[in-house]
Enzyme design. Structure first.
Site: not given
Ligand SMILES: *Cc1c(COP(=O)(O)O)cnc(C)c1O
Length: 433
Positions: A250, A292-295, A336, A363
């Site tokens: 997070g 648990e880092p992702g971003r 978002y 489109c």
């Protein structure tokens, strides 16, 4: 001065020709050679973040698991890099598990997530010998028990609890509050039922708890609030089996010059001090910690390059500039309302004298990449660089409107290598039987 330096990878520079470069590679030349849209990752920045995480947590304890949340970007090159850098990996489906195994991750370093794992995915995880799974609901506990005992094995499990903390972020990415599709609520008693059910099953091995309070967090105080509630819960559960505390991911990143995320070191201090203080308060020994880092590992390391095509000015209203990608390679603005800040790779130093709307080629009227982009006057052929697109871009990409998904290039020390080839038209119809 490097424009937007805080949202570009640290290696960003301006070449003698006046082009933007990353990892020693001219982005205009990369766009010409590989086509656009093109996703470019600075490999040094990826490795630098992986090391920063490991070193920051090693200051506190020798055995913290830094688990890369692969949903942020699960390309094989990234998974291999994460493995080489000594990270663990979290996967949230059978497909991500397959990708992690294919990249060579030892199964014991894989954590399996998911709020609706099915019997097949659970069987695949057991057959692969996945180290730890995080259970999310009672239905799943029954499946793990059935499938593990059928194989005569005992599976290590964490219970995902929702501590009821509502962090200040976009509501779609707040997951720790009571009203959430994820996890067992502590407040309502569901978390306690899950702990008891796992303890009662001989094929299941309860090893700890998990909580993930949300994503793109700037305010670190949420981790302390969550740790306090989870520590009380751990104490109420008794027993000495809750040895591992996974505090989720997070940590936020800067998407624009107005974002000021916390440093990894401060995040590590906040998480470790919160767990240490709260477990001591309730009289329990310090558990092993995982995060648990992702971003924050991949976001800033990646940029996306687009080529400008059509532009139009509606007098008294606004100017539009359309690029050759959009919601199919970067869904976050639409999903978002995420805000990005572009610059021109072919003339990054030109004064941004106007505000225009940067749109994609799909489109959908909502296919807007940047609603209010400060840029110099743009024309067909300009190369737009959108910084901080390394997380949740490629991994959420689609083929909407039959647009082929971009190639991905890793750059380092002046060398560029394609790690994912561009999709072809033939790929678009390959699965149709
Ligand atoms: C998405 C997710 C993460 C990673 O979140 P980031 O904000 O990308 O760091 C970690 N753990 C869980 C359970 C998640 O769902």
């Amino acid at each position: 001065m490097m424009p937007l330096a805080q949202v570009l990878p640290p290696s960003a520079a301006i070449t003698a020709e006046g082009h933007l470069s990353i990892g020693g590679c001219d982005l205009v030349a990369l766009a010409e050679e590989h086509g656009t849209p093109l996703v470019v990752y600075d490999e040094g920045a990826l490795r630098g973040m992986a090391r920063a995480y490991r070193e920051a947590f090693a200051q506190h304890a020798p055995d913290v698991d830094v688990i890369y949340a692969s949903k942020a970007y699960f390309g094989q090159a990234m998974l291999r890099l994460a493995c080489e850098e000594g990270l663990c990996v979290d996967v949230a489906s059978g497909g991500e598990l397959y990708a992690a195994l294919a990249a060579g991750f030892p199964p014991e370093r894989i954590y399996l997530h998911g709020n609706n794992k099915d019997a097949r995915e659970i069987g695949e995880a057991l057959d692969a010998g996945v180290g730890t799974a995080i259970v999310d609901n009672m239905h799943e506990i029954g499946l793990w028990e059935r499938e593990a005992s059928a194989r005569g094995v005992r599976q290590r499990l964490l219970v995902r609890v929702t501590p009821g903390v509502k962090p200040s972020t976009h509501s779609y990415i707040s997951t720790g509050q009571l009203d959430s599709k994820f996890g067992f609520s502590i407040e309502g008693g569901a978390a306690r039922e899950a702990v008891d059910a796992i303890r009662a099953a001989s094929s299941l091995d309860l090893v700890g708890l998990h909580c993930h309070i949300g994503s793109q967090l700037f305010d670190l105080s949420g981790y302390g609030a969550a740790a306090a509630i989870v520590a009380d819960f751990a104490a109420a559960c008794g027993g000495d089996d809750l040895r591992l505390m996974d505090m989720g991911g997070g940590l936020g990143i800067a998407y624009t010059r107005d974002d000021h995320p916390a440093a990894v070191e401060d995040y590590a201090d906040a998480v470790m001090e919160a767990v240490r203080a709260e477990w001591a308060r309730v009289g329990l020994p310090m558990p092993r910690v995982a995060v648990e880092p992702g971003r924050s590992i991949v976001g800033r390391a990646g940029v996306t390059l687009y080529r400008v095509g059509a532009t139009k000015t509606i007098p008294g209203v606004r100017t539009y500039a359309a690029v050759d990608g959009g919601m199919s390679d970067l869904l976050r603005p639409m999903l978002y309302g995420a805000v990005y800040e572009p610059l021109l790779a072919n003339r990054p130093d030109d004064e941004p004298t106007q505000t225009l709307r940067l749109v994609g080629k799909h489109c959908e009227s909502g296919d807007v990449l940047v609603g209010e982009a400060a840029l110099p006057p743009v024309a067909a052929g300009d190369v737009v660089c959108l910084p901080a697109t390394g997380a949740y871009g490629v991994s959420m990409a689609s083929n909407y409107n039959g647009v082929t998904r971009p190639a991905v290039v890793f750059v380092d020390g002046g060398e560029a290598r394609v790690v994912t080839r561009r999709e072809t038209y033939a790929d678009l119809i390959a699965r149709d039987v």
